[in-house]
Scaffold this motif. Structure first.
Motif, short mmCIF file in Angstrom:
data_model
loop_
_atom_site.label_atom_id
_atom_site.label_comp_id
_atom_site.label_asym_id
_atom_site.label_seq_id
_atom_site.Cartn_x
_atom_site.Cartn_y
_atom_site.Cartn_z
N CYS A 77 0.74 -1.30 -0.03
CA CYS A 77 0.11 0.00 -0.06
C CYS A 77 0.86 1.35 -0.01
CB CYS A 77 -0.90 -0.03 1.14
SG CYS A 77 -2.26 -1.21 1.22
N LEU A 78 1.97 1.09 0.55
CA LEU A 78 2.88 2.44 0.85
C LEU A 78 3.45 2.63 -0.60
CD1 LEU A 78 4.07 4.43 2.60
CD2 LEU A 78 6.11 2.89 3.17
N ALA A 79 3.82 1.56 -1.37
CA ALA A 79 4.53 1.60 -2.64
C ALA A 79 3.47 2.41 -3.50
CB ALA A 79 4.90 0.31 -2.86
N ILE A 80 2.25 2.01 -3.45
CA ILE A 80 1.32 2.53 -4.36
C ILE A 80 0.84 3.90 -4.01
CG2 ILE A 80 -1.00 2.19 -5.28
CD1 ILE A 80 -0.49 -0.80 -4.43
N LEU A 81 0.51 4.30 -2.57
CA LEU A 81 0.05 5.46 -2.29
C LEU A 81 1.20 6.49 -2.18
CD1 LEU A 81 -2.26 4.32 0.47
CD2 LEU A 81 -3.05 4.92 -1.72
N PHE A 82 2.65 6.29 -1.87
CA PHE A 82 3.41 7.33 -1.67
C PHE A 82 3.58 8.07 -3.04
CE2 PHE A 82 7.97 8.67 -1.41
CZ PHE A 82 7.67 9.64 -0.32
N PRO A 83 3.80 7.49 -4.19
CA PRO A 83 3.94 8.21 -5.44
C PRO A 83 2.75 9.08 -5.80
CG PRO A 83 4.48 6.08 -5.76
CD PRO A 83 4.16 6.10 -4.30
N LEU A 84 1.44 8.55 -5.41
CA LEU A 84 0.13 9.52 -5.53
C LEU A 84 0.19 10.69 -4.60
CD1 LEU A 84 -2.34 6.59 -6.08
CD2 LEU A 84 -1.45 7.91 -7.91
N TRP A 85 0.75 10.43 -3.35
CA TRP A 85 0.81 11.52 -2.36
C TRP A 85 1.71 12.80 -2.95
CZ3 TRP A 85 -1.15 13.47 1.98
CH2 TRP A 85 -0.32 14.43 2.57
N ILE A 86 2.87 12.19 -3.39
CA ILE A 86 3.67 13.26 -3.96
C ILE A 86 3.44 14.21 -4.99
CG2 ILE A 86 6.04 13.55 -5.29
CD1 ILE A 86 7.22 11.12 -3.62
N VAL A 87 2.59 13.06 -5.89
CA VAL A 87 1.80 13.93 -7.11
C VAL A 87 0.78 14.95 -6.58
CG1 VAL A 87 0.44 13.64 -9.22
CG2 VAL A 87 2.32 12.27 -8.63
N VAL A 88 -0.07 14.47 -5.82
CA VAL A 88 -1.03 15.56 -5.39
C VAL A 88 -0.50 16.65 -4.41
CG1 VAL A 88 -3.15 15.54 -3.88
CG2 VAL A 88 -2.87 13.59 -5.17
N VAL A 89 0.62 16.60 -3.41
CA VAL A 89 1.08 17.41 -2.68
C VAL A 89 1.79 18.53 -3.76
CG1 VAL A 89 2.82 18.10 -1.09
CG2 VAL A 89 1.19 16.04 -0.80
N THR A 90 2.52 18.11 -4.48
CA THR A 90 3.32 18.80 -5.66
C THR A 90 2.36 19.87 -6.47
OG1 THR A 90 5.00 17.16 -5.70
CG2 THR A 90 5.15 19.11 -7.56
N SER A 91 1.21 19.26 -6.79
CA SER A 91 0.34 19.91 -7.73
C SER A 91 -0.50 21.04 -7.12
CB SER A 91 -0.83 19.02 -8.22
OG SER A 91 -1.80 18.52 -7.07
N LEU A 92 -0.51 20.86 -5.65
CA LEU A 92 -1.00 21.79 -4.49
C LEU A 92 -0.11 22.91 -3.89
CD1 LEU A 92 -3.60 19.75 -2.87
CD2 LEU A 92 -4.00 21.24 -4.50
N SER A 93 1.33 22.66 -4.23
CA SER A 93 2.28 23.64 -3.75
C SER A 93 2.35 24.85 -4.64
CB SER A 93 3.55 22.87 -3.70
OG SER A 93 3.39 21.58 -2.89
N SER A 94 2.92 25.71 -4.10
CA SER A 94 3.23 27.29 -4.73
C SER A 94 4.71 27.06 -5.54
CB SER A 94 3.33 28.38 -3.89
OG SER A 94 4.32 28.00 -2.70
N ARG A 95 5.00 28.05 -6.23
CA ARG A 95 6.40 27.90 -6.88
C ARG A 95 7.63 28.13 -5.83
NH1 ARG A 95 7.82 28.78 -12.28
NH2 ARG A 95 9.91 29.33 -12.30
N GLU A 96 7.27 28.92 -4.98
CA GLU A 96 8.38 28.97 -3.89
C GLU A 96 8.71 27.59 -3.32
OE1 GLU A 96 5.84 30.87 -4.31
OE2 GLU A 96 6.77 32.69 -4.93
N THR A 97 7.56 27.02 -2.65
CA THR A 97 7.83 25.55 -2.15
C THR A 97 8.55 24.72 -2.85
OG1 THR A 97 5.72 26.10 -0.87
CG2 THR A 97 6.51 23.77 -0.87
N ILE A 98 8.13 24.72 -4.28
CA ILE A 98 8.80 23.87 -5.16
C ILE A 98 10.05 24.03 -5.39
CG2 ILE A 98 8.65 22.80 -7.43
CD1 ILE A 98 5.58 23.03 -7.56
N ASP A 99 10.50 25.33 -5.41
CA ASP A 99 11.82 25.75 -5.59
C ASP A 99 12.70 25.43 -4.47
OD1 ASP A 99 11.24 26.41 -8.07
OD2 ASP A 99 10.77 28.70 -7.52
N GLU A 100 12.12 25.61 -3.21
CA GLU A 100 12.98 24.98 -2.19
C GLU A 100 12.98 23.43 -1.78
OE1 GLU A 100 10.77 26.60 1.01
OE2 GLU A 100 11.12 28.81 0.71
#
Length: 315
Positions: A47-70
């Motif tokens: 479950c972790l191997a499946i959900l962890f990449p999805l979590w990263i995709v969702v969190v990155t899509s909701l992050s600002s440019r400054e957060t992604i650059d940091e």
């Protein structure tokens, strides 16, 4: 006269202080605590191997440019949650139009494919139907032999389907495997039900609509999901038969964004000026592409666990 037993009855084995049952095979034994813990650990890791990449995709899509650059790229811990990427994607540009195209193609294509597949499977499941053996053999032959990509392209071109949404539906409208699955399920329905309906004067279409389909809800739901996911995820036919950028479905637009070939008008300008992060836009499009399948799958999942036809005929 003493009855002769084919097999002597197994006597219980005498245990320490009590009668013990004979030993069971290893696969029938109750798992020990270590086995239960091991299974739980394996399932948790899966479950972790499946959900962890999805979590990263969702969190990155909701992050600002400054957060992604940091973070230097993908974001694992949410900070400064923003929906700017989704607002820009759904503001009426090419991505919104592509999402509407994908929804329309999926709905129309799934309805057409299910109608043809159900009718074909029901006809092939009736042993007295005209030429059902030859039609079945012809369908089976297409599973092992194919004309290839070039003849298919030339056929679509000769039919005048280039730059048409029909080119996204007709070339892949029918799956022989799905027809065979439906046929096998229809053949498992008790003949007494169909015979009683025929005695009452029902025709084939009425029998299919009133008896066969209500008893086949599980398999119909699963096949419908297969077709819908296939149409929603399809991109190859659009890349072959569509030259107009405004007609592309969501998957093809997502490929352009991920490969940075061509950004939609307005959105590309926002990325260049620094208002948006290109990575956040890419992840947001991925979430939009995955969302319908993730939402519909739990509702159809219960049909996977349903058993075969039970209780249709009372003895």
């Amino acid at each position: 006269m003493t009855a002769v037993m084919d097999k002597p009855a197994e006597r219980p084995v005498r245990g320490p202080g009590r009668w013990a049952a004979p030993p069971r095979p290893a696969w029938e034994e109750k798992p020990n605590p270590a086995g239960v813990a091991g299974k739980g650990l394996v399932l948790a890791l899966a479950c972790l191997a499946i959900l962890f990449p999805l979590w990263i995709v969702v969190v990155t899509s909701l992050s600002s440019r400054e957060t992604i650059d940091e973070a230097g790229g993908l974001v694992m811990i949410p900070r400064d949650v923003t929906f700017v990427a989704y607002q820009e994607l759904l503001s009426g540009g090419q991505v919104t139009r592509a999402a509407i195209v994908s929804v329309g193609v999926t709905l129309v294509g799934t309805l057409f494919s299910m109608a043809v597949s159900v009718l074909c499977a029901y006809g092939l499941s009736r042993s007295g139907s005209l030429g059902h053996r030859w039609i079945l053999m012809l369908l089976l032959a297409t599973m092992f032999f194919s004309a290839g990509l070039i003849p298919t392209y030339l056929l679509v071109q000769s039919l005048g389907l280039m730059d048409s949404y029909l080119a996204l539906i007709l070339p892949s409208a029918i799956s022989v495997f799905n027809i065979l699955v439906l046929r096998g399920f229809f053949m498992g329905i008790s003949p007494e039900l169909i015979d009683s309906a025929r005695i009452d004067g029902a025709g084939d279409l009425r029998i299919l609509w009133r008896i066969v389909l209500p008893l086949s809800r599980a398999v119909v739901a699963v096949i419908t999901l297969f077709y819908a996911v296939g149409y929603w995820s399809a991109w190859f036919n659009a890349s072959l038969y569509l030259n107009d950028q405004d007609m592309l479905p969501l998957q093809n637009v997502m490929i352009q964004l991920v490969q940075k070939q061509e950004a939609p008008v307005g959105l590309g300008q926002a990325i260049k000026t620094g208002e948006l992060s290109g990575l956040a836009v890419q992840m947001a499009v991925m979430v939009m592409a995955l969302l319908p399948v993730a939402v519909l799958s739990p509702f159809v999942q219960r049909h996977f666990r349903k058993g075969m036809l039970t209780g249709a005929v009372k003895g």
